[in-house]
Design a protein around this motif. Sequence first.
Motif, mmCIF file in Angstrom:
data_model
loop_
_atom_site.group_PDB
_atom_site.id
_atom_site.type_symbol
_atom_site.label_atom_id
_atom_site.label_comp_id
_atom_site.label_asym_id
_atom_site.label_seq_id
_atom_site.Cartn_x
_atom_site.Cartn_y
_atom_site.Cartn_z
ATOM 1 N N LYS A 1 0.813 -1.214 0.000
ATOM 2 C CA LYS A 1 0.000 0.000 0.000
ATOM 3 C C LYS A 1 0.847 1.266 0.000
ATOM 4 O O LYS A 1 0.500 2.273 -0.618
ATOM 5 C CB LYS A 1 -0.935 0.023 1.219
ATOM 6 N N LEU B 1 -5.524 4.729 -3.459
ATOM 7 C CA LEU B 1 -5.761 4.455 -2.038
ATOM 8 C C LEU B 1 -7.071 5.062 -1.532
ATOM 9 O O LEU B 1 -7.800 4.436 -0.765
ATOM 10 C CB LEU B 1 -4.602 5.003 -1.199
ATOM 11 N N GLU C 1 -11.508 -1.058 -1.880
ATOM 12 C CA GLU C 1 -10.527 -1.924 -1.217
ATOM 13 C C GLU C 1 -10.812 -3.393 -1.472
ATOM 14 O O GLU C 1 -9.891 -4.202 -1.638
ATOM 15 C CB GLU C 1 -10.519 -1.644 0.290
ATOM 16 N N TYR D 1 -7.227 -5.487 -2.388
ATOM 17 C CA TYR D 1 -6.262 -5.929 -1.382
ATOM 18 C C TYR D 1 -6.493 -7.348 -0.883
ATOM 19 O O TYR D 1 -7.631 -7.827 -0.793
ATOM 20 C CB TYR D 1 -6.273 -4.957 -0.193
#
Length: 282
Positions: free
Chosen positions: A197, A205, A210, A214
Motif C-alpha cells: 500500500k 488508495l 478496497e 487488497y
Amino acid sequence: MKLNILKEEFCTALLSDYPAEEAHSFFFMLTQAYFKVSRLDLALNPNIEIDATEADKLEQAKLRLLQHEPIQHILGTTEFFSLNFQVSKDVLIPRPETEELVQWILDDVSANDSTIKLTELGTGSGCIAISLAKSLSGSKISAVDISEKALKIAKLNANKNEVFIDFSLQDILELEQLPENQDVIVSNPPYVRELEKKAMQRNVLDYEPEQALYVADHDPLIFYKQIANLAKKSLIPDGKLYFEINQYLAAETEKLLQDQGFTTELRKDIFGNYRMLKGIKQ
C-alpha cells in the motif's frame, strides 16, 4: 470568460500535484466532455468563451483533482479496448495493461467459434467480459462479482456497449463449481498485499474499492488458489485459464497453477512487468 485564460489558471493550480502535460490533458478531457471543445478547437479559436456556470464546472473539477480524485470519476466514464465504460468509486478503473490480457485471449480464441463458453470471475465494471463479448459474437459469456453496486455498473456498461452478459452475484471464495463447463475462465482478482500500500498513489488508495484490490500479506494468493480449483472442475480438457497477476508474485502464482496440473505461460505487460498468466488444463 475566455477559455484560454481559464486554461492557464486551471493548469497552474495543478502544477503542485501533477506534471504540466497531465494537467493540460485533464483540462481538455474536461472541456471535451463538458463543452465539446477539443485542444484543436481552442488552438484554432483562442477567443472561445464560456459562461459563469460552465466556468464553475471546471473549478469544481479542479478542486476534485487537487484532492487526487481520479479524472475518470470526475468524468464518470473511461475508455477501455476502444469502448466506453461508466465507472464509479464502486469499481476499479480499467488499466491499459489489462487490455493486453483481453487481446491475449482474443489471439488464442477463434472469433468464428460461436460455441465458446467463457466466464469472468470478479468482473467489476465488466470491462474484460464486455470487451470480449464485442469481439466474440455468438459466444456465451458470464461474469460474477461479490458487489451488487459493481454489478449494477457492469450491467449498465453491457447495455451501453450492446452485448449480453449473464451476470450473477457470487462470492468467488464460496463458489464450489460453475453452473456448466467452460472453454475459458478469466480473472483479475484482488492481489495487492497490505505491505504494498505504501507504494500506491492517493488516487488509488482514497478512491478505489478496497475489496477489489487488497489481500492479506499472509495469504496473498487466496483468490488464485480458489479460482484454480474452480478451473480444474469447470474447464473442458485443454480449456484455458487467464489471470492478471501481482508482478512480485509471478513465480509463486505460476507454480501454483503448475502444481494443479496446468501447463503455464507467463507474459510481461507494456511496462516490462510479469502481469499475465495463462494455464491450460491437461
